[in-house]
Design an enzyme around this catalytic site. Structure first.
Site, PDB file in Angstrom:
ATOM      1  CE  LYS A  84     -73.621  18.926  -7.907  1.00 34.46           C
ATOM      2  NZ  LYS A  84     -73.835  19.839  -7.149  1.00 34.46           N
ATOM      3  NE  ARG A 137     -67.001  18.885  -5.214  1.00 37.60           N
ATOM      4  CZ  ARG A 137     -67.355  17.957  -5.430  1.00 37.60           C
ATOM      5  NH1 ARG A 137     -68.638  18.140  -6.268  1.00 37.60           N
ATOM      6  NH2 ARG A 137     -67.251  16.684  -5.057  1.00 37.60           N
TER       7      ARG A 137
END
Length: 395
Positions: free
Chosen positions: A339, A373
């Protein structure tokens, strides 16, 4: 005589084991543990009159309570209160608060529930329609399978059934415990799909994935129509990236089909007066909505939503304070893989963010995360196994 050691231990069992090692009487050990467990509790917007009594009672029990210096003279209507005390002192405080005015019995009950949830066992089984995920003994790895052409990381890579099945098989071979399937990109600026468009994108894939996948499959969506379709195909978990704020019907579906429900924090704006308090409150609301829809307590998982509705600095703060989400009493899922938090720190493109992701994941496990995740399965399985050996003492 040996050296003097200063220990920092915040887990009940580890404190108990440490004292027991001395040969202390078991009854004495049980009495000492509550004296060694210390908690720093923060409560925002406490009415001034209640705060004055709270401070008085905490001091009387041998603890302390920080409030605004203008609270005593009632120059402020409310104050943030920081309580400092041991478990034993809090137990005595809670008994006294039951008899106090100004809403303090309710405050005491909130403190009691917070302590109970914070300390409750992390060991539990998530029942997933015939499959089981065991949490607490080791970190679970959720592999990301994007069926989107525009995902920020791997958009378009698995846009036919053969490629998707191959990727799923690779992730399982590398140690994935869950496969998370998504058909709509949730990256900032991505084009939103209608429920019908999302279903059409999933139709060719889900039946085949469910049929061939030996581990639970979760569906990453915030639309109840999509969730219903996925559940009809046999999907095992609902992963709601809007935490029921977009469509509360998802909770009713989770209850009806008997599947776990992951609630992620998300919002459009990044304006917060009290970042962590507001995120925790939002997740508490989502949990309450789920419970009202008859989703069992043990079927809920929370996700702080790194990268969603937060600035770079806010994402860093949430990560640094991740352990505070234990107050919700639910397993924590952490998703930082590749991210912008990592890209903005290391100034690296998406394809070069593995090491940064691993750093956040290891920190997450140490702070209480139960599920990661991620895109890079093998590296995370190895990193999690090593971290679990350190944190959970498992091999």
């Amino acid at each position: 005589m040996g050296p003097v050691q200063i220990l920092q231990i915040h887990e009940r069992q580890k404190i108990y084991d440490l004292i027991a090692e001395t040969g202390c009487d078991p009854a004495g050990t049980a009495l000492m543990v509550p004296k060694a467990l210390q908690y720093l509790i923060r409560i925002a917007e406490v009415p001034a009159k209640a705060a004055n009594l709270l401070k008085q009672e905490m001091l009387a029990k041998g603890g302390d309570c920080a409030v605004s210096r203008r609270t005593c003279s009632l120059e402020v209507e409310t104050t943030t209160a920081i309580l400092i005390g041991t478990e034993k002192q809090y137990k005595a405080l809670l008994q006294k608060l039951k008899m106090q005015p100004f809403g303090l019995p309710a405050v005491g009950e909130q403190i009691r529930l917070a302590l109970q949830r914070y300390e409750q066992s992390r060991y539990r089984d998530l029942s997933c329609r015939g499959k089981t995920i065991t949490l607490g003994n080791r970190t679970q790895i959720m592999g990301i399978l994007n069926l989107t052409p525009d995902s920020f990381s791997d958009g378009g890579s698995y846009n036919d059934i053969e490629k998707a099945l191959q990727k799923m098989e690779e992730m399982i071979a590398e140690g994935a415990d869950i496969i998370d399937v998504g058909a709509e990109s949730t990256r900032p600026g991505a084009v939103a799909l209608t429920a019908e468009e999302e279903i059409e994108r999933l139709k060719p894939f889900l039946p085949e994935l469910v049929r061939h996948c030996p581990v639970p499959i979760s569906i990453d969506t915030y639309k109840s129509k999509v969730a219903r379709f996925a559940l009809e195909q046999g999907v095992h978990i609902l992963n709601d990236v809007w935490g029921l704020r977009h469509d509360r019907e998802i909770a009713s579906l989770a209850a009806y089909y008997g599947v776990p429900l992951i609630l992620m924090h998300n919002q459009i704006e990044t304006n917060y007066k009290d970042l962590m308090a507001e995120i925790i409150k939002a997740l508490e609301e989502a949990i309450e909505w789920a419970l009202q829809a008859q989703v069992p307590e043990e079927a809920l998982v929370v996700d702080p939503g790194i990268g969603f509705g937060k600035t770079y600095e806010q994402n860093l703060e949430v990560m640094a304070r991740l352990s505070e989400f234990r107050v919700l009493g639910k397993p924590i899922l952490l998703g930082t893989s590749r991210k912008s938090l990592i890209g903005n720190t290391l100034h690296l493109p998406v394809t070069e963010r593995l090491e940064g992701t691993l750093a956040t994941s290891v920190y997450g496990i140490m702070s209480g995360a139960d599920i990661l995740r991620v895109h890079d399965i093998q590296a995370h399985v190895r990193a999690a196994k090593m971290t679990d050996a350190l944190v959970r003492r498992v091999k």
